[in-house]
Every structure is written in C-alpha cells, then in structure tokens.
Design an enzyme around this catalytic site. Structure first.
Site, short mmCIF file in Angstrom:
data_model
loop_
_atom_site.label_atom_id
_atom_site.label_comp_id
_atom_site.label_asym_id
_atom_site.label_seq_id
_atom_site.Cartn_x
_atom_site.Cartn_y
_atom_site.Cartn_z
N LYS A 9 0.82 -1.22 0.00
CA LYS A 9 0.00 0.00 0.00
C LYS A 9 0.86 1.28 0.00
O LYS A 9 2.06 1.22 0.26
CB LYS A 9 -0.95 -0.05 1.20
CG LYS A 9 -1.97 -1.21 1.11
CD LYS A 9 -2.97 -1.13 2.25
CE LYS A 9 -4.03 -2.21 2.13
NZ LYS A 9 -5.03 -2.10 3.23
N TYR A 49 -12.37 -1.44 -4.07
CA TYR A 49 -12.91 -1.63 -2.72
C TYR A 49 -14.44 -1.52 -2.68
O TYR A 49 -15.01 -1.30 -1.61
CB TYR A 49 -12.27 -0.64 -1.76
CG TYR A 49 -10.89 -1.08 -1.29
CD1 TYR A 49 -10.73 -2.18 -0.46
CD2 TYR A 49 -9.75 -0.39 -1.68
CE1 TYR A 49 -9.47 -2.59 -0.03
CE2 TYR A 49 -8.48 -0.80 -1.26
CZ TYR A 49 -8.36 -1.89 -0.43
OH TYR A 49 -7.12 -2.30 0.00
N PHE A 57 -15.51 3.80 6.73
CA PHE A 57 -14.17 4.26 6.36
C PHE A 57 -13.93 4.23 4.85
O PHE A 57 -12.82 4.49 4.41
CB PHE A 57 -13.11 3.42 7.09
CG PHE A 57 -13.23 1.93 6.86
CD1 PHE A 57 -12.70 1.34 5.72
CD2 PHE A 57 -13.87 1.13 7.79
CE1 PHE A 57 -12.81 -0.02 5.51
CE2 PHE A 57 -13.98 -0.24 7.58
CZ PHE A 57 -13.45 -0.82 6.43
N ARG A 85 -2.46 -14.50 4.77
CA ARG A 85 -3.10 -13.72 5.84
C ARG A 85 -2.30 -13.88 7.13
O ARG A 85 -2.19 -12.95 7.92
CB ARG A 85 -4.56 -14.17 6.05
CG ARG A 85 -5.49 -13.97 4.87
CD ARG A 85 -5.85 -12.54 4.56
NE ARG A 85 -6.41 -11.82 5.66
CZ ARG A 85 -7.13 -10.69 5.54
NH1 ARG A 85 -7.38 -10.20 4.34
NH2 ARG A 85 -7.58 -10.08 6.58
N THR A 91 -5.61 -6.87 10.59
CA THR A 91 -5.87 -5.58 9.94
C THR A 91 -5.32 -4.42 10.77
O THR A 91 -4.70 -3.50 10.23
CB THR A 91 -7.40 -5.38 9.77
OG1 THR A 91 -7.94 -6.56 9.12
CG2 THR A 91 -7.71 -4.15 8.95
N ARG A 102 2.44 -6.60 8.87
CA ARG A 102 1.75 -5.42 9.42
C ARG A 102 2.35 -5.01 10.76
O ARG A 102 2.46 -3.82 11.06
CB ARG A 102 0.26 -5.67 9.50
CG ARG A 102 -0.43 -5.51 8.13
CD ARG A 102 -1.84 -6.01 8.14
NE ARG A 102 -2.58 -5.61 6.94
CZ ARG A 102 -3.74 -6.14 6.59
NH1 ARG A 102 -4.29 -7.11 7.31
NH2 ARG A 102 -4.35 -5.72 5.51
N ASN A 112 -2.19 0.35 6.55
CA ASN A 112 -1.67 -0.88 7.16
C ASN A 112 -0.76 -1.70 6.23
O ASN A 112 -0.70 -2.92 6.32
CB ASN A 112 -2.81 -1.72 7.75
CG ASN A 112 -3.81 -2.16 6.70
OD1 ASN A 112 -3.65 -1.86 5.52
ND2 ASN A 112 -4.83 -2.89 7.12
N HIS A 115 -2.14 -5.46 1.48
CA HIS A 115 -3.43 -6.12 1.28
C HIS A 115 -3.20 -7.61 1.03
O HIS A 115 -2.20 -7.99 0.41
CB HIS A 115 -4.14 -5.53 0.06
CG HIS A 115 -5.34 -6.31 -0.39
ND1 HIS A 115 -6.58 -6.15 0.19
CD2 HIS A 115 -5.48 -7.27 -1.34
CE1 HIS A 115 -7.43 -7.00 -0.40
NE2 HIS A 115 -6.80 -7.67 -1.33
N GLU A 126 -9.65 -10.07 -7.79
CA GLU A 126 -8.68 -9.00 -7.57
C GLU A 126 -7.50 -9.10 -8.53
O GLU A 126 -7.04 -8.08 -9.07
CB GLU A 126 -8.21 -9.04 -6.11
CG GLU A 126 -9.34 -8.67 -5.15
CD GLU A 126 -9.04 -8.92 -3.68
OE1 GLU A 126 -9.91 -8.64 -2.85
OE2 GLU A 126 -7.93 -9.38 -3.34
#
Ligand code: IDP
Ligand code: MG
Length: 138
Positions: A9, A49, A57, A85, A91, A102, A112, A115, A126
């Site tokens: 990100k 998204y 948010f 993950r 998150t 993260r 964060n 993704h 995606e």
C-alpha cells in the site's frame, strides 16, 4: 498450488519498505506470478474496494489508496490465502502478531502496509482487476 493477490500500500511504498516486504513474501515461500507498480486513481481505488462501500471508512480508504504508488502482485503457494493472511497479520497493526508484515511495517489500521485476499474467489477477482493473461507467468 493456490493463488492470492496482494498490494503493497501507499504508506509502505512511501516509507521505502517495498524491498523488505517483497523479501518477506519471497522468503515466506510465495512465488510471484505477476507484479507491477502503479498509482490508482480514486475511481479505480473505489472500484477495487466496492465491497466496502457501505463501511464508514470507505471514503478515507479510497483517498488513501489513491494517495501514492502501490505494488500489486499475484502470488502462488500451497494454502496461499490462509498462509498469506498469517504472514501479513491482523488488519489493526496493534493486534498483529509479532514478526508479521503489518506488525513490522504498518502505521495504523487504515495505512496498514499491505493487502491480502480473503478467499480464492476474491483472489481471482482482484488479480483479474489488475493483470491480463499476458502479464502473468503460467
Ligand atoms: P483486511 O485488509 O485485513 O482484509 P478489511 O476489513 O478487508 O481488512 O478492510 C480493508 C481495508 O480497509 C483495511 O486493510 C484497511 O486499510 C481499511 N480499514 C479496515 N478497517 C478500518 C477501520 O476501522 N478504519 C479505517 N480503515 C480501515
Ligand atoms: Mg479484506
């Protein structure tokens, strides 16, 4: 072999963590099938998204994800979704397990660092959002 989709990100790219994060991904056993750097427009970030449109948010997320360049990639590994993950952590970086991407690189719950897809189905959607067949290995 299974596939997942990731984005490094804008905060992580801006903070010069791209190399360290790619290293963690590769050392974590993931094979990069496709990769590119790009700067999302707010329209493209909003479309990516779309599933979060109803969440409070959403506006901030779209603004943040279009605030600077990102690195998008398709990754391959056995049990890719779950293992990735696990590698990236929760998150909210304050809740992410030590040693996760993260925990190491994220600044906040919104910025964060990375993704990771949450299902095989979403990984395909995606990955297809970003990459044509010509842009992938195999
Ligand atoms: P995930 O990225 O861990 O799958 P999601 O719940 O799918 O988390 O949320 C997507 C993204 O939206 C998060 O990675 C984060 O950037 C942002 N986000 C999630 N929850 C919040 C929040 O409570 N406040 C601000 N941003 C959030
Ligand atoms: Mg998610």
């Amino acid at each position: 072999m299974n596939r997942t989709f990731t984005m490094i990100k804008p905060d992580a790219v801006a903070n010069k963590n791209t190399g360290a994060i790619l290293d963690a991904i590769i050392k974590g056993g993931f094979r990069i099938i496709a990769m590119k750097m790009l700067h999302l427009t707010p329209e493209k970030a909003g479309a990516f998204y779309e599933v979060h449109k109803a969440r409070p948010f959403y506006g901030e997320l779209v603004k943040y994800m279009s605030s600077g360049p990102i690195v998008a990639a398709i990754l391959e590994k056995d049990n890719a979704i779950e293992d990735f993950r696990k590698l990236i952590g929760a998150t909210d970086p304050t809740k992410a397990a030590p040693g996760t991407i993260r925990a190491m690189f994220a600044k906040s719950i919104d910025a964060n660092a990375i993704h990771g897809s949450d299902s095989d189905e979403n990984a395909k959607i995606e990955g297809d959002f970003y990459f044509s067949m010509m842009e992938r290995i195999g």
